[in-house]
Design a protein around this motif. Structure first.
Motif, short mmCIF file in Angstrom:
data_model
loop_
_atom_site.label_atom_id
_atom_site.label_comp_id
_atom_site.label_asym_id
_atom_site.label_seq_id
_atom_site.Cartn_x
_atom_site.Cartn_y
_atom_site.Cartn_z
N ILE A 75 16.19 29.75 69.31
CA ILE A 75 15.38 28.58 68.94
C ILE A 75 15.80 28.06 67.56
O ILE A 75 14.97 27.54 66.81
CB ILE A 75 13.87 28.92 68.96
CG1 ILE A 75 13.54 30.03 67.96
CG2 ILE A 75 13.41 29.27 70.36
CD1 ILE A 75 12.06 30.12 67.62
N TYR A 76 17.07 28.16 67.23
CA TYR A 76 17.55 27.87 65.89
C TYR A 76 17.03 26.53 65.34
O TYR A 76 16.55 26.47 64.21
CB TYR A 76 19.08 27.88 65.85
CG TYR A 76 19.62 27.72 64.45
CD1 TYR A 76 19.66 28.81 63.58
CD2 TYR A 76 20.05 26.49 63.99
CE1 TYR A 76 20.12 28.67 62.29
CE2 TYR A 76 20.52 26.34 62.69
CZ TYR A 76 20.56 27.44 61.85
OH TYR A 76 21.00 27.29 60.56
N GLU A 77 17.12 25.48 66.10
CA GLU A 77 16.68 24.15 65.62
C GLU A 77 15.17 24.10 65.39
O GLU A 77 14.70 23.28 64.61
CB GLU A 77 17.10 23.06 66.60
CG GLU A 77 18.60 22.87 66.69
CD GLU A 77 19.24 22.51 65.35
OE1 GLU A 77 18.65 21.71 64.59
OE2 GLU A 77 20.33 23.04 65.06
N ASN A 78 14.42 24.97 66.05
CA ASN A 78 12.96 24.98 65.92
C ASN A 78 12.44 26.30 65.35
O ASN A 78 11.28 26.64 65.55
CB ASN A 78 12.31 24.72 67.29
CG ASN A 78 12.69 23.36 67.82
OD1 ASN A 78 12.53 22.35 67.14
ND2 ASN A 78 13.22 23.32 69.03
N ARG A 79 13.29 27.05 64.67
CA ARG A 79 12.91 28.35 64.14
C ARG A 79 11.80 28.22 63.09
O ARG A 79 11.65 27.16 62.48
CB ARG A 79 14.12 29.08 63.57
CG ARG A 79 14.69 28.47 62.30
CD ARG A 79 16.10 29.04 62.04
NE ARG A 79 16.66 28.60 60.78
CZ ARG A 79 17.22 27.41 60.57
NH1 ARG A 79 17.29 26.52 61.54
NH2 ARG A 79 17.71 27.10 59.38
N PRO A 80 11.03 29.29 62.90
CA PRO A 80 9.94 29.25 61.91
C PRO A 80 10.47 28.97 60.50
O PRO A 80 11.61 29.30 60.18
CB PRO A 80 9.34 30.65 61.99
CG PRO A 80 9.78 31.19 63.31
CD PRO A 80 11.09 30.56 63.60
N GLU A 81 9.63 28.38 59.69
CA GLU A 81 10.05 28.03 58.33
C GLU A 81 10.46 29.25 57.52
O GLU A 81 11.36 29.17 56.69
CB GLU A 81 8.93 27.25 57.62
CG GLU A 81 9.44 26.57 56.38
CD GLU A 81 8.51 25.49 55.91
OE1 GLU A 81 9.03 24.45 55.50
OE2 GLU A 81 7.28 25.68 55.95
N ILE A 82 9.84 30.40 57.74
CA ILE A 82 10.20 31.60 57.00
C ILE A 82 11.65 31.99 57.26
O ILE A 82 12.29 32.65 56.45
CB ILE A 82 9.23 32.78 57.31
CG1 ILE A 82 9.40 33.90 56.30
CG2 ILE A 82 9.42 33.29 58.73
CD1 ILE A 82 9.06 33.55 54.88
N CYS A 83 12.21 31.55 58.36
CA CYS A 83 13.60 31.83 58.70
C CYS A 83 14.56 30.82 58.06
O CYS A 83 15.77 30.94 58.22
CB CYS A 83 13.78 31.81 60.22
SG CYS A 83 12.74 33.01 61.08
N ARG A 84 14.02 29.85 57.39
CA ARG A 84 14.81 28.81 56.72
C ARG A 84 14.70 29.05 55.22
O ARG A 84 13.77 28.56 54.57
CB ARG A 84 14.29 27.42 57.08
CG ARG A 84 14.29 27.14 58.56
CD ARG A 84 13.47 25.88 58.86
NE ARG A 84 13.32 25.68 60.28
CZ ARG A 84 14.03 24.81 60.98
NH1 ARG A 84 14.93 24.07 60.38
NH2 ARG A 84 13.84 24.69 62.27
N ILE A 85 15.61 29.81 54.67
CA ILE A 85 15.51 30.22 53.27
C ILE A 85 15.29 29.05 52.33
O ILE A 85 14.39 29.07 51.50
CB ILE A 85 16.74 31.05 52.85
CG1 ILE A 85 16.73 32.39 53.58
CG2 ILE A 85 16.78 31.26 51.33
CD1 ILE A 85 17.94 33.24 53.34
N ASP A 86 16.08 28.02 52.46
CA ASP A 86 15.96 26.90 51.54
C ASP A 86 14.65 26.13 51.72
O ASP A 86 14.02 25.73 50.75
CB ASP A 86 17.16 25.97 51.66
CG ASP A 86 18.43 26.65 51.15
OD1 ASP A 86 18.40 27.20 50.04
OD2 ASP A 86 19.44 26.64 51.87
N SER A 87 14.22 25.95 52.93
CA SER A 87 12.98 25.24 53.20
C SER A 87 11.76 26.05 52.73
O SER A 87 10.80 25.50 52.20
CB SER A 87 12.87 24.96 54.69
OG SER A 87 11.68 24.31 54.99
N ALA A 88 11.81 27.36 52.89
CA ALA A 88 10.70 28.23 52.50
C ALA A 88 10.54 28.34 50.99
O ALA A 88 9.49 28.76 50.50
CB ALA A 88 10.88 29.61 53.11
N TYR A 89 11.56 27.92 50.24
CA TYR A 89 11.50 28.01 48.77
C TYR A 89 10.29 27.26 48.20
O TYR A 89 9.73 27.66 47.17
CB TYR A 89 12.79 27.50 48.15
CG TYR A 89 12.74 27.45 46.64
CD1 TYR A 89 12.56 28.61 45.89
CD2 TYR A 89 12.84 26.24 45.96
CE1 TYR A 89 12.50 28.57 44.50
CE2 TYR A 89 12.79 26.19 44.58
CZ TYR A 89 12.61 27.35 43.85
OH TYR A 89 12.54 27.31 42.48
#
Length: 134
Positions: A75-89
């Motif tokens: 589900i890479y394109e819809n993965r949870p925000e915690i899995c998006r290092i830069d976005s979770a910052y």
């Protein structure tokens, strides 16, 4: 470096606004650094080690969305925000600089890579100079 001149100003290829002062060009702001993920998949294989990602554990420590055959997120394109290092910052930005946030994530990454015998060439190195505005 390529520059684009428009009626609204001067931009470089990354979309960063450039101002012209006399004959010298300078950047208004440096684009934010992105976390240099090596895509080894080890963080996805050990979601049970973090309280923030335990809910993704499928029972063996790996993320329920990790395809073990391809080592890719289903589900890479819809993965949870915690899995998006830069976005979770954004949740940590009031407490820690981006450089230190990336360093902390790199430390976890490098520890997992060391535990699994990945070569040193896969290690992530965060340099302060990459985060300066100069």
């Amino acid at each position: 470096m390529l520059w684009f001149f428009t009626g609204a100003g001067v931009f470089d290829v990354s979309g960063c606004l450039i101002h012209q002062s006399n004959t010298r060009l300078f950047r208004n702001k440096k684009p934010a650094m992105k976390f240099p993920c090596t895509k080894c998949g080890l963080c996805c294989s050990h979601v049970d080690r973090s309280n923030q990602t335990k809910w993704l554990n499928r029972g063996d420590g790996a993320c329920r969305y990790l395809n073990m055959d391809t080592n890719l997120c289903e589900i890479y394109e819809n993965r949870p925000e915690i899995c998006r290092i830069d976005s979770a910052y954004k949740y940590f930005s009031q407490k820690i600089s981006l450089a230190n946030y990336h360093k902390a994530n790199a430390e976890v990454c490098n520890t997992l890579q060391s535990e699994h015998g990945l070569p040193l060439s896969k290690r992530i190195i965060i340099l302060e100079k990459d985060y300066s505005l100069n």
